[in-house]
Design a protein around this motif. Structure first.
Motif, PDB file in Angstrom:
ATOM      1  N   PHE A 223       0.867  -1.260   0.231  1.00 17.93           N
ATOM      2  CA  PHE A 223       0.008   0.004   0.092  1.00 17.93           C
ATOM      3  C   PHE A 223       0.763   1.333  -0.031  1.00 17.93           C
ATOM      4  O   PHE A 223       1.801   1.263   0.662  1.00 17.93           O
ATOM      5  CB  PHE A 223      -0.746   0.028   1.230  1.00 17.93           C
ATOM      6  CG  PHE A 223      -2.126  -0.737   1.215  1.00 17.93           C
ATOM      7  CD1 PHE A 223      -3.099  -0.761   0.489  1.00 17.93           C
ATOM      8  CD2 PHE A 223      -1.899  -2.154   1.833  1.00 17.93           C
ATOM      9  CE1 PHE A 223      -4.262  -1.846   0.638  1.00 17.93           C
ATOM     10  CE2 PHE A 223      -3.054  -3.066   1.862  1.00 17.93           C
ATOM     11  CZ  PHE A 223      -4.050  -2.754   1.196  1.00 17.93           C
ATOM     12  N   PRO A 224       0.607   2.273  -0.805  1.00 17.16           N
ATOM     13  CA  PRO A 224       1.241   3.581  -0.741  1.00 17.16           C
ATOM     14  C   PRO A 224       0.659   4.122   0.682  1.00 17.16           C
ATOM     15  O   PRO A 224      -0.230   3.561   1.367  1.00 17.16           O
ATOM     16  CB  PRO A 224       0.579   4.308  -1.787  1.00 17.16           C
ATOM     17  CG  PRO A 224      -0.546   3.829  -2.225  1.00 17.16           C
ATOM     18  CD  PRO A 224      -0.747   2.395  -1.806  1.00 17.16           C
ATOM     19  N   ARG A 225       1.174   5.283   1.234  1.00 18.08           N
ATOM     20  CA  ARG A 225       0.489   5.807   2.228  1.00 18.08           C
ATOM     21  C   ARG A 225      -0.929   6.532   1.948  1.00 18.08           C
ATOM     22  O   ARG A 225      -1.129   7.408   0.990  1.00 18.08           O
ATOM     23  CB  ARG A 225       1.361   7.047   2.842  1.00 18.08           C
ATOM     24  CG  ARG A 225       1.022   7.656   4.138  1.00 18.08           C
ATOM     25  CD  ARG A 225       1.841   8.489   4.687  1.00 18.08           C
ATOM     26  NE  ARG A 225       1.409   8.984   5.791  1.00 18.08           N
ATOM     27  CZ  ARG A 225       1.223   8.560   7.187  1.00 18.08           C
ATOM     28  NH1 ARG A 225       1.755   7.434   7.306  1.00 18.08           N
ATOM     29  NH2 ARG A 225       0.824   9.114   8.146  1.00 18.08           N
TER      30      ARG A 225
ATOM     31  N   ASN B 267       2.245   2.230   9.031  1.00 11.39           N
ATOM     32  CA  ASN B 267       2.846   3.241   8.370  1.00 11.39           C
ATOM     33  C   ASN B 267       2.161   3.660   7.088  1.00 11.39           C
ATOM     34  O   ASN B 267       1.957   4.947   6.947  1.00 11.39           O
ATOM     35  CB  ASN B 267       4.222   2.961   7.856  1.00 11.39           C
ATOM     36  CG  ASN B 267       5.402   2.563   9.150  1.00 11.39           C
ATOM     37  OD1 ASN B 267       4.863   3.283  10.144  1.00 11.39           O
ATOM     38  ND2 ASN B 267       6.115   1.848   8.952  1.00 11.39           N
ATOM     39  N   SER B 268       1.702   2.678   6.351  1.00 11.75           N
ATOM     40  CA  SER B 268       0.974   2.680   5.052  1.00 11.75           C
ATOM     41  C   SER B 268      -0.589   3.367   5.108  1.00 11.75           C
ATOM     42  O   SER B 268      -0.965   4.073   4.490  1.00 11.75           O
ATOM     43  CB  SER B 268       0.996   1.660   3.934  1.00 11.75           C
ATOM     44  OG  SER B 268       2.213   1.226   4.063  1.00 11.75           O
TER      45      SER B 268
END
Length: 184
Positions: free
Chosen positions: A59-61, A84-85
């Motif tokens: 996953f991106p953020r 974090n993501s």
């Protein structure tokens, strides 16, 4: 079908019953999560139900994303770093997937806002200590498998998985170390 930016932009996006913006990627036989940066972090919910996903990750953020619906896939691994993501993830539905071992759930432990988790119809739910271990590992959970977590269960989990000094017990460590062996 590959999850391309075109597929994401052409997919249905609507306001769902709880007034969240939802991206619907159901029934597309998607094998891998990718290119989600194309969503521009505009969705509260992404629905990946009935696909062919095998791993939860990449996953991106996505700061806005709160709900992930992943029922009826073949997910057997969860990648590290989801906290974090997806820092605001509160709901994760992994019903009817292929998660085998309690140690495979370790990457969910740092997700501090995760309050609703469903792992029904996964092999891991048949493991001894399953419910108590998940309650212990993810203290923010309020509902597990659509059953509210009671204070007595929290106390029982703490007694079972913590020693007198407040550290992880040997039972907790041995369960965390038991992970599915995969070859890719």
């Amino acid at each position: 079908m590959k999850l391309t930016t075109d597929l994401i932009t052409e997919s249905v996006s609507h306001i769902n019953a709880i007034s969240d913006r939802e991206l619907v990627l159901r029934d597309l036989k998607i094998p891998v999560i990718e290119n989600l940066g194309a969503t521009k972090d505009l969705n509260d919910t992404i629905d990946f139900t009935n696909n062919d996903l095998r791993s939860l990750g990449n996953f991106p953020r996505l700061s806005r994303l709160q709900h992930l619906l992943l029922a009826n896939n073949r997910i057997s691994t969860i990648e590290e770093g989801m906290q974090n993501s997806l820092p605001n993830l509160t709901t994760l539905v992994l019903t009817n997937n292929a998660i085998q071992e309690l140690g495979d759930l370790e990457p969910l432990a740092p997700c501090r806002k995760l309050t609703y988790l469903s792992l029904l119809d996964n092999p891991v739910t048949k493991k001894q200590y399953y419910r108590l271990y998940v309650i212990h590992k993810i203290p923010s959970l309020r509902v597990l498998d659509f059953v509210k977590i009671k204070q007595a269960e929290r106390k029982q989990a703490e007694e079972l998985f913590k020693d007198q000094d407040g550290n992880e017990s040997s039972l907790s460590k041995s369960l965390a170390d038991a992970k599915t062996k995969t070859f890719e």
